[in-house]
Design an enzyme around this catalytic site. Structure first.
Site, PDB file in Angstrom:
ATOM      1  N   ASN A 207      44.633  47.115  24.389  1.00  0.00           N
ATOM      2  CA  ASN A 207      44.409  47.066  22.899  1.00  0.00           C
ATOM      3  C   ASN A 207      43.823  48.151  22.482  1.00  0.00           C
ATOM      4  OD1 ASN A 207      41.673  46.728  23.294  1.00  0.00           O
ATOM      5  ND2 ASN A 207      41.926  44.963  24.528  1.00  0.00           N
ATOM      6  N   ASP A 276      42.566  39.006  27.580  1.00  0.00           N
ATOM      7  CA  ASP A 276      42.439  37.638  27.784  1.00  0.00           C
ATOM      8  C   ASP A 276      43.709  37.177  29.014  1.00  0.00           C
ATOM      9  OD1 ASP A 276      40.379  36.754  26.176  1.00  0.00           O
ATOM     10  OD2 ASP A 276      41.783  36.586  24.527  1.00  0.00           O
ATOM     11  N   PRO A 306      39.618  35.878  33.727  1.00  0.00           N
ATOM     12  CA  PRO A 306      38.438  34.951  33.886  1.00  0.00           C
ATOM     13  C   PRO A 306      37.553  35.500  32.602  1.00  0.00           C
ATOM     14  CG  PRO A 306      38.233  36.869  35.503  1.00  0.00           C
ATOM     15  CD  PRO A 306      39.514  36.803  35.027  1.00  0.00           C
ATOM     16  N   ILE A 308      34.550  36.511  31.222  1.00  0.00           N
ATOM     17  CA  ILE A 308      33.260  37.125  31.957  1.00  0.00           C
ATOM     18  C   ILE A 308      31.930  36.578  31.186  1.00  0.00           C
ATOM     19  CG2 ILE A 308      32.095  39.487  32.559  1.00  0.00           C
ATOM     20  CD1 ILE A 308      34.954  40.736  31.999  1.00  0.00           C
ATOM     21  N   LYS A 338      33.159  30.359  18.848  1.00  0.00           N
ATOM     22  CA  LYS A 338      33.191  30.992  20.093  1.00  0.00           C
ATOM     23  C   LYS A 338      31.563  31.142  20.673  1.00  0.00           C
ATOM     24  CE  LYS A 338      36.319  33.991  19.949  1.00  0.00           C
ATOM     25  NZ  LYS A 338      36.908  35.600  19.571  1.00  0.00           N
ATOM     26  N   LYS A 342      30.923  29.538  24.438  1.00  0.00           N
ATOM     27  CA  LYS A 342      30.534  30.595  25.566  1.00  0.00           C
ATOM     28  C   LYS A 342      28.940  30.278  25.842  1.00  0.00           C
ATOM     29  CE  LYS A 342      34.126  33.704  24.481  1.00  0.00           C
ATOM     30  NZ  LYS A 342      34.883  34.989  24.894  1.00  0.00           N
TER      31      LYS A 342
HETATM   32  N1  CTP Z   1      35.161  38.391  26.508  1.00  0.00           N
HETATM   33  C1  CTP Z   1      34.833  38.419  28.133  1.00  0.00           C
HETATM   34  N2  CTP Z   1      35.830  38.123  28.991  1.00  0.00           N
HETATM   35  C2  CTP Z   1      37.227  37.701  28.471  1.00  0.00           C
HETATM   36  C3  CTP Z   1      37.283  37.863  27.022  1.00  0.00           C
HETATM   37  C4  CTP Z   1      36.295  38.124  26.216  1.00  0.00           C
HETATM   38  O1  CTP Z   1      33.914  38.612  28.631  1.00  0.00           O
HETATM   39  N3  CTP Z   1      38.047  37.458  29.327  1.00  0.00           N
HETATM   40  C5  CTP Z   1      34.031  38.445  25.717  1.00  0.00           C
HETATM   41  C6  CTP Z   1      34.156  39.719  24.919  1.00  0.00           C
HETATM   42  O2  CTP Z   1      33.447  40.895  25.762  1.00  0.00           O
HETATM   43  C7  CTP Z   1      33.414  39.413  23.613  1.00  0.00           C
HETATM   44  C8  CTP Z   1      33.598  37.827  23.674  1.00  0.00           C
HETATM   45  O3  CTP Z   1      34.131  37.475  24.829  1.00  0.00           O
HETATM   46  O4  CTP Z   1      32.040  39.532  23.800  1.00  0.00           O
HETATM   47  C9  CTP Z   1      34.682  37.549  22.630  1.00  0.00           C
HETATM   48  O5  CTP Z   1      36.137  37.948  23.080  1.00  0.00           O
HETATM   49  P1  CTP Z   1      37.498  37.269  22.512  1.00  0.00           P
HETATM   50  O6  CTP Z   1      38.453  37.968  23.306  1.00  0.00           O
HETATM   51  O7  CTP Z   1      37.341  37.674  21.016  1.00  0.00           O
HETATM   52  O8  CTP Z   1      37.086  35.793  22.667  1.00  0.00           O
HETATM   53  P2  CTP Z   1      37.900  34.662  23.274  1.00  0.00           P
HETATM   54  O9  CTP Z   1      37.174  33.717  23.716  1.00  0.00           O
HETATM   55  O10 CTP Z   1      39.011  35.500  24.171  1.00  0.00           O
HETATM   56  O11 CTP Z   1      38.766  34.003  21.939  1.00  0.00           O
HETATM   57  P3  CTP Z   1      40.231  34.275  21.228  1.00  0.00           P
HETATM   58  O12 CTP Z   1      40.778  35.421  22.112  1.00  0.00           O
HETATM   59  O13 CTP Z   1      40.829  32.893  20.951  1.00  0.00           O
HETATM   60  O14 CTP Z   1      39.976  35.047  19.970  1.00  0.00           O
END
Ligand code: CTP
Length: 401
Positions: A207, A276, A306, A308, A338, A342
């Site tokens: 990305n 993701d 996962p 994290i 979010k 989380k």
């Molecule tokens: N994050 C993580 N592990 C993942 C995806 C995200 O730890 N597999 C953490 C990122 O480091 C960030 C936060 O979660 O601090 C937000 O990530 P984001 O990808 O925007 O959130 P998602 O829950 O995946 O929501 P969406 O993709 O639907 O926006």
């Protein structure tokens, strides 16, 4: 950081040729710099260059009536908020250790009450000589800080410890010396950058995250005296001064690295843009066009990675955990969902639809979204400024505990 007054003292070693670059690095960071040279330093670096870059008369002679008229040596010692000696020769270290004051630089060093940071540079055997090491121990016991020297090929032909640290590193160490240690005792774990999910031996899905935001946070936390580990995704940014780096280019590698470092951390800041999804079965060879089906279509099966952040929030205990949210629409509502999902202490949200902020650029416009529904909107700031604001908030949270 705010502009500070730094006296750059240059002594006579070959590394003095790097002094103009150091001066530029300090000026670019907004600091006011005056230069003082020993007579030997003038053989290696031109005072005119230093004068042009600092915009100030260069001080060389303790007894020159003209120079002393502009700012006398005691005035110079009092003016400085930091005295930075780069390069510092073995001779200068010996003079400092024994309180000699036989030229302008050594006299100012005896007179100043400002903190002193030295960047030694010399032949490997001069550095390891018991006299130099004893002098260093004396200087350290008096609160003098030392950056470097580093190992490598030396101008004298020998290899080993003796190279002056590079100017960017010295400038970062100088700023750290000037920053109050408000995060001393904290162990900060920062993740930064995008992840790259392997498709085959050469290709990945990644990305647009550059890692600049997370790297700026790690740098600021280190300046404030925290012990910092930076888990870096797929980025080639240089490791900030004072930071331990662990490279973890994919989501699974990042999860392993974060869980390994989590136990020791008191603050976790997850700025990384973790993918993701990842290809379910990456090939360990390069996929060739002739391997493709006749349809000419390549289908990749993706499986979910996962989360994290969610995982560590479940076991966070007394730690402070901050997440990031990059959103293209309904920024506040999405960040609030979010945060609730989380379970972190704070979400830093940014609107990635803006051209002037977010991915790849040096600035960011963020919102701090709190569990009590409060939202703070920050103006467009340098990422270092966002990092400082974020760490200010985290310090307040930690103080409340
Ligand atoms: N994050 C993580 N592990 C993942 C995806 C995200 O730890 N597999 C953490 C990122 O480091 C960030 C936060 O979660 O601090 C937000 O990530 P984001 O990808 O925007 O959130 P998602 O829950 O995946 O929501 P969406 O993709 O639907 O926006």
């Amino acid at each position: 950081m705010d502009s500070r007054r730094i006296l750059l003292a240059i002594t006579g070693g070959i590394a003095a040729y790097k002094a103009p670059e150091l001066l530029r690095a300090l000026r670019k960071r907004g600091h006011e710099v005056r230069c003082a040279l020993t007579p030997e330093a003038e053989r290696f670096v031109s005072p005119l260059v230093l004068q042009s870059l600092s915009g100030r008369t260069v001080r060389r002679d303790l007894f020159d009536a003209g120079e002393e008229g502009e700012i006398d040596h005691i005035g110079l010692a009092d003016w400085a908020e930091l005295v930075l000696v780069a390069p510092a020769t073995a001779n200068l270290m010996a003079k400092m250790a024994h309180g000699l004051a036989d030229d302008l630089v050594s006299t100012v060093l005896l007179a100043t009450r400002a903190p002193v940071l030295i960047a030694p540079a010399m032949n490997v055997h001069m550095w390891s000589h018991p006299a130099t090491q004893t002098n260093l121990a004396i200087l350290r016991s008096r609160g003098v800080d030392c950056i470097g020297p580093e190992a490598g090929e030396l101008a004298c032909g020998w290899e080993g410890l003796g190279r002056m640290s590079d100017p960017a590193t010295i400038a970062a160490a100088a700023e750290a010396r000037l920053t109050p240690k408000s995060l001393a005792g904290e162990r900060v774990l920062v993740t930064a950058g995008g992840t790259a999910e392997p498709i085959d031996r050469v290709r990945t899905i990644t990305n647009r995250s550059s890692g600049k935001m997370g790297f700026a946070i790690a740098a600021e936390a280190a300046r404030r005296g925290a012990e910092v580990v930076l888990v870096a995704g797929a980025t080639s940014l240089e490791t900030p001064w004072g930071v331990r780096r662990v490279d973890a280019p994919s989501a699974l590698a990042m999860r392993d690295a974060v869980l390994a470092e989590f136990e020791a951390a008191s603050i976790v800041i997850k700025a990384a843009a973790v993918a993701d999804f990842r290809p379910e079965a990456p090939s360990d060879r390069k996929l060739k066009k002739e391997d493709l089906p006749e349809s000419g279509r390549l289908q990749l099966e993706l499986v979910q990675n996962p989360d994290i952040l969610a995982e560590i929030c479940r076991i966070k205990g007394a730690r402070t955990v901050v997440g990031f949210a990059a959103e293209s629409h309904d920024v506040v509502a999405a960040a609030q969902r979010k945060l609730a999902r989380k379970g972190c202490d704070l979400i830093v949200a940014n609107d990635i639809s803006r051209e002037d902020s977010g991915f790849e650029v040096d600035r960011n416009a963020v919102l701090f979204v709190w569990p009590d529904q409060q939202v703070e909107e920050l103006p467009l700031l340098e990422k270092s400024g966002v990092a400082a604001q974020l760490l200010d908030r985290i310090e307040k949270l930690r103080a409340k505990r």
